[in-house]
Design a protein around this motif. Structure first.
Motif, mmCIF file in Angstrom:
data_model
loop_
_atom_site.group_PDB
_atom_site.id
_atom_site.type_symbol
_atom_site.label_atom_id
_atom_site.label_comp_id
_atom_site.label_asym_id
_atom_site.label_seq_id
_atom_site.Cartn_x
_atom_site.Cartn_y
_atom_site.Cartn_z
ATOM 1 N N LEU A 242 5.296 -3.342 -11.607
ATOM 2 C CA LEU A 242 4.262 -3.535 -12.512
ATOM 3 C C LEU A 242 2.809 -3.425 -11.897
ATOM 4 O O LEU A 242 1.866 -2.746 -11.928
ATOM 5 N N LEU A 243 2.738 -4.311 -10.508
ATOM 6 C CA LEU A 243 1.839 -4.288 -9.760
ATOM 7 C C LEU A 243 1.332 -3.159 -9.107
ATOM 8 O O LEU A 243 0.263 -2.526 -8.745
ATOM 9 N N GLU A 244 2.439 -2.523 -8.582
ATOM 10 C CA GLU A 244 2.192 -1.097 -8.036
ATOM 11 C C GLU A 244 1.728 0.028 -8.887
ATOM 12 O O GLU A 244 0.775 0.530 -8.401
ATOM 13 N N PHE A 245 2.217 -0.076 -10.026
ATOM 14 C CA PHE A 245 1.527 0.901 -10.927
ATOM 15 C C PHE A 245 0.135 0.600 -11.429
ATOM 16 O O PHE A 245 -0.506 1.396 -11.465
ATOM 17 N N SER A 246 -0.223 -0.753 -11.606
ATOM 18 C CA SER A 246 -1.445 -1.037 -11.779
ATOM 19 C C SER A 246 -2.375 -0.641 -10.790
ATOM 20 O O SER A 246 -3.691 -0.240 -10.834
ATOM 21 N N PHE A 247 -2.208 -0.993 -9.878
ATOM 22 C CA PHE A 247 -3.094 -0.449 -8.521
ATOM 23 C C PHE A 247 -3.346 1.008 -8.402
ATOM 24 O O PHE A 247 -4.162 1.415 -7.878
ATOM 25 N N ALA A 248 -2.212 1.664 -8.979
ATOM 26 C CA ALA A 248 -2.201 3.138 -8.684
ATOM 27 C C ALA A 248 -3.135 3.805 -9.888
ATOM 28 O O ALA A 248 -3.653 4.950 -9.818
ATOM 29 N N ILE A 249 -3.222 3.195 -10.928
ATOM 30 C CA ILE A 249 -4.058 3.581 -12.089
ATOM 31 C C ILE A 249 -5.604 4.065 -11.558
ATOM 32 O O ILE A 249 -6.053 3.066 -11.232
ATOM 33 N N PRO A 250 -5.873 5.202 -11.783
ATOM 34 C CA PRO A 250 -7.568 5.670 -11.559
ATOM 35 C C PRO A 250 -8.326 4.639 -12.358
ATOM 36 O O PRO A 250 -8.028 4.220 -13.506
ATOM 37 N N SER A 251 -9.444 4.265 -11.650
ATOM 38 C CA SER A 251 -10.440 3.375 -12.378
ATOM 39 C C SER A 251 -10.981 4.072 -13.441
ATOM 40 O O SER A 251 -11.224 3.277 -14.464
ATOM 41 N N GLU A 252 -11.185 5.364 -13.683
ATOM 42 C CA GLU A 252 -11.661 5.770 -14.787
ATOM 43 C C GLU A 252 -10.819 5.564 -16.164
ATOM 44 O O GLU A 252 -11.351 5.610 -17.399
ATOM 45 N N GLY B 14 0.756 -1.351 -0.033
ATOM 46 C CA GLY B 14 0.092 0.004 0.011
ATOM 47 C C GLY B 14 0.815 1.163 -0.023
ATOM 48 O O GLY B 14 0.427 2.173 -0.701
ATOM 49 N N ASP B 15 1.748 1.259 0.660
ATOM 50 C CA ASP B 15 2.803 2.445 0.827
ATOM 51 C C ASP B 15 3.461 2.701 -0.449
ATOM 52 O O ASP B 15 3.551 3.795 -0.790
ATOM 53 N N GLU B 16 3.978 1.518 -1.101
ATOM 54 C CA GLU B 16 4.511 1.776 -2.235
ATOM 55 C C GLU B 16 3.610 2.276 -3.562
ATOM 56 O O GLU B 16 4.013 2.858 -4.533
ATOM 57 N N VAL B 17 2.246 1.848 -3.296
ATOM 58 C CA VAL B 17 1.442 2.343 -4.261
ATOM 59 C C VAL B 17 1.011 3.781 -4.249
ATOM 60 O O VAL B 17 1.153 4.546 -5.190
ATOM 61 N N GLU B 18 1.066 4.288 -2.973
ATOM 62 C CA GLU B 18 0.824 5.679 -2.902
ATOM 63 C C GLU B 18 2.067 6.581 -3.443
ATOM 64 O O GLU B 18 1.854 7.522 -3.673
ATOM 65 N N LYS B 19 3.006 5.786 -3.442
ATOM 66 C CA LYS B 19 4.288 6.810 -4.031
ATOM 67 C C LYS B 19 4.404 6.964 -5.539
ATOM 68 O O LYS B 19 5.249 7.355 -6.202
ATOM 69 N N VAL B 20 3.620 6.021 -6.174
ATOM 70 C CA VAL B 20 3.691 5.819 -7.799
ATOM 71 C C VAL B 20 3.444 7.324 -8.458
ATOM 72 O O VAL B 20 2.137 7.867 -7.900
ATOM 73 N N GLN B 21 4.073 7.846 -9.061
ATOM 74 C CA GLN B 21 3.899 8.965 -9.840
ATOM 75 C C GLN B 21 2.804 8.647 -11.172
ATOM 76 O O GLN B 21 3.638 8.116 -12.130
ATOM 77 N N MET B 22 1.958 9.004 -11.364
ATOM 78 C CA MET B 22 0.929 8.545 -12.468
ATOM 79 C C MET B 22 0.809 9.608 -13.450
ATOM 80 O O MET B 22 0.679 10.714 -13.254
ATOM 81 N N PRO B 23 1.176 9.304 -14.761
ATOM 82 C CA PRO B 23 0.722 10.114 -15.981
ATOM 83 C C PRO B 23 -0.792 10.584 -15.950
ATOM 84 O O PRO B 23 -1.418 9.861 -15.331
ATOM 85 N N ASN B 24 -1.080 11.568 -16.522
ATOM 86 C CA ASN B 24 -2.431 12.208 -16.530
ATOM 87 C C ASN B 24 -2.999 11.819 -17.947
ATOM 88 O O ASN B 24 -3.903 12.706 -18.352
ATOM 89 N N ASP B 25 -2.346 10.913 -18.556
ATOM 90 C CA ASP B 25 -2.913 10.615 -20.084
ATOM 91 C C ASP B 25 -2.851 9.112 -20.407
ATOM 92 O O ASP B 25 -2.133 8.639 -19.979
ATOM 93 N N ARG B 26 -4.095 8.724 -20.816
ATOM 94 C CA ARG B 26 -4.486 7.228 -20.932
ATOM 95 C C ARG B 26 -3.203 6.775 -21.870
ATOM 96 O O ARG B 26 -2.789 5.622 -21.557
ATOM 97 N N ARG B 27 -2.636 7.407 -22.705
ATOM 98 C CA ARG B 27 -1.705 7.107 -23.756
ATOM 99 C C ARG B 27 -0.437 6.590 -23.108
ATOM 100 O O ARG B 27 0.190 5.638 -23.261
ATOM 101 N N LYS B 28 -0.202 7.803 -22.170
ATOM 102 C CA LYS B 28 1.088 7.712 -21.508
ATOM 103 C C LYS B 28 1.109 6.390 -20.713
ATOM 104 O O LYS B 28 2.289 5.799 -20.105
#
Length: 567
Positions: free
Chosen positions: A456-466, A225-239
């Motif tokens: 991979l899994l940390e990034f996938s959990f951090a992706i917003p549902s929308e 959970g802590d590692e998921v919170e640290k993920v820097q998420m792009p704001n574009d679906r393509r990225k």
């Protein structure tokens, strides 16, 4: 893939018992085996190792590895994919006498302590004895891909890669009535630290323990959970999809590095298609072997779809068909190497495929567990459990009262994430990992899971549902976008279908075999768990009117009877 084992305490025959433990795990590695013993406070300590070379092929990495520079003795089951990079970094502080992975682990622990685990990219169960501090350190990889079990008996501490090795050392094997009751009633495999045997525990994934001869202390070194919170998420679906594919490619590239022949198993679904696409790009020209299993009709399986996927590649599919006769043989084999219940025909077919894999000379097998299970099915209520044998009265009432309803942690505000987290760390995925490890190890084949990569899994959990799904269509729009980028335009995926031959076989080809086993539960050490008359009636009803769903109940009973018959 290797086997590790150890004993600490006032055990009079440490070397002899370590040899028994080592022999019980010989299938996990027969390239080299050895043991090491020494004094431990006013008692003794010993470590043993079965080695199977897969990534680090050097003889100088044989174990137990005694590092005179650091005062550490190290054994490991698994692989650290980034050990060459760590070797280069640590070379600024240490003089290495080998170029192997095991000395890197020793030096890393000496320099960084438990924090070295966060620097390791790989799958591992590690045991380190510090001869200076006089303590034993055990740790398991982030998701618990490599197993590690332990027990206490008469004040002595025992650990091993497999429960059977603990039995070989003299640990009592008494089935846990509470744990089996929870399995029958709630289909629960228990918490990450439990097993189906009284007094035997497993170290949860992402955890470590210290043992100093008097007490044991467990710590969690990896917090998902802590590692998921640290993920820097792009704001574009393509990225997002581009970065996700980069992570997939990076993980697969790591997982196809080996000094032995590599294969991979496929379904006709999108997870295997993406795995194939990436492996083809990174391993073009490498003669990978490809396997897939099925039971029932060829047309009702994914086989033809997989062969169509492979048509534009140099790979050819080895079809592995499970027949009723082979199913019986595999069930008996599984019971000899599996100390917890197993599931139906898919489990038997998997075992038969691993037998075929080894016969074809493959030493490392990759599969696609993780992508579809943990990410794509975001909308599925994957944590639902069902109450087994509730209406039939098969379970003795007192036994049934022992069942504890599973309680799963809630680390996230999004309930879908919590359900996926439970699948990943609490129940389904850990059970699959344990089962697959024991069955593949029985044939001395190392399993690698490129999609169970922590980044991979940390990034996938951090992706917003929308970004992940179309709420109206209930399908993953991001997966579709990723597939479009990763796969050839003309690739076709197998349709979702549910062809089950389990009830057909249990009512025909496997009927007599299954009946003998199930009615045999009226006798033996677990007979008091059941109402014998109701058990017989339930079997009669199953062969008369009950539908396919009850087949899962039958396999639960069969696995118990088979396991109890060989321990």
């Amino acid at each position: 893939m290797c086997g590790i084992a150890g004993i600490a305490g006032e055990e009079e025959q440490i070397a002899k018992k370590l040899m028994l433990m080592t022999q019980s795990q010989i299938h996990r590695g027969n390239d080299f085996e050895d043991l090491w013993t020494d004094l431990f406070l006013d008692a003794g300590i010993g470590l043993s190792h079965n080695r199977q070379k897969t990534l680090d092929m050097l003889d100088e990495s044989n174990q137990p590895f005694s590092d005179e520079d650091t005062g550490l003795v190290v054994i490991v089951d698994g692989e650290i994919y980034n050990y060459p990079e760590l070797h280069q970094e640590l070379s600024r502080h240490y003089n290495f006498r080998t170029k192997g992975m095991i000395e890197v682990i020793s030096k890393a622990y000496h320099r960084w302590g438990e924090n070295c685990l966060r620097r390791f990219n790989g799958i591992f169960a590690i045991a380190i004895y510090d001869r200076t501090a006089r303590h034993l350190f055990l740790a398991r990889d982030r998701f618990g891909i490599k197993p590690l079990y332990y027990a206490f008996q008469r004040g002595n501490f025992y650990f091993a890669s497999e429960i059977r090795a603990l039995f070989a050392a003299g640990i009592k094997h008494k089935a846990s009535a509470e744990r089996w009751a929870g399995y029958f009633v709630y289909s629960s495999y228990g918490s990450p630290g439990e097993t189906f045997w009284d007094g035997i525990f497993q170290l949860p994934g992402g955890c470590a323990i210290y043992y100093n001869g008097y007490s044991i202390r467990e710590s969690r070194w990896y917090s998902f959970g802590d590692e998921v919170e640290k993920v820097q998420m792009p704001n574009d679906r393509r990225k997002i999809s581009e970065h996700y594919l980069e992570l997939i490619d990076e993980s697969i590239h790591e997982n196809i590095q080996a000094g032995v022949p590599i294969g991979f198993c496929m379904s006709g679904k999108i997870d295997s298609a993406i795995l194939l696409s990436s492996m083809f790009r990174h391993g073009k020209g490498y003669p990978f072997k490809v396997f897939s299993y099925y039971h029932g009709s060829l047309a009702g399986s994914d086989i033809l779809w997989i062969e169509e996927m492979l048509a534009g590649t140099p790979f050819r599919l080895d079809r592995v068909k499970l027949t009723p006769r082979q199913a019986v043989n595999e069930a008996i084999h599984i019971a000899h190497c599996q100390e917890e219940p197993f599931d139906g025909l898919d489990s038997l077919a998997w075992s038969y495929m691993m037998r075929t894999t080894r016969r074809k000379g493959v030493g490392v097998l990759c599969d696609s567990l993780g992508l579809e299970d943990v990410w794509q099915c975001d909308w599925m209520n994957s944590g639902l459990r069902f109450d087994v044998l509730e209406d039939s009265g098969v379970l003795d009432p007192e036994f049934r009262k022992l069942a504890r309803k599973p309680v799963y942690p809630h680390y996230f505000s999004d309930e879908n994430r919590n359900l996926r987290y439970s699948d990943l760390f609490q129940e389904r995925i850990p059970h699959i990992l344990r089962f697959h490890d024991k069955i593949s190890s029985a044939y001395t084949v190392l399993l690698r899971r490129p999609f169970l990569n922590h980044k991979l899994l940390e990034f996938s959990f951090a992706i917003p549902s929308e970004y992940k799904r179309d709420l109206n269509a209930k399908r993953s729009s991001l997966v579709a976008d990723m597939a479009h980028r990763a796969l050839p335009e003309d690739v076709r995926l197998a349709p979702c279908r549910c062809e089950s031959v389990s009830r057909q076989w249990l009512k025909a080809e496997l009927k007599n075999w299954a009946e003998d086993l199930i009615l045999g539960l009226r006798e033996g050490q677990t007979s008091y768990w059941f109402n014998g008359k109701r058990l017989e009636q339930a079997w009669h009803d199953y062969n008369g009117t009950l539908g396919d769903d009850y087949s899962a109940h039958v396999w639960k009973l069969l696995s118990l009877r088979l396991i109890m018959s060989v321990v």
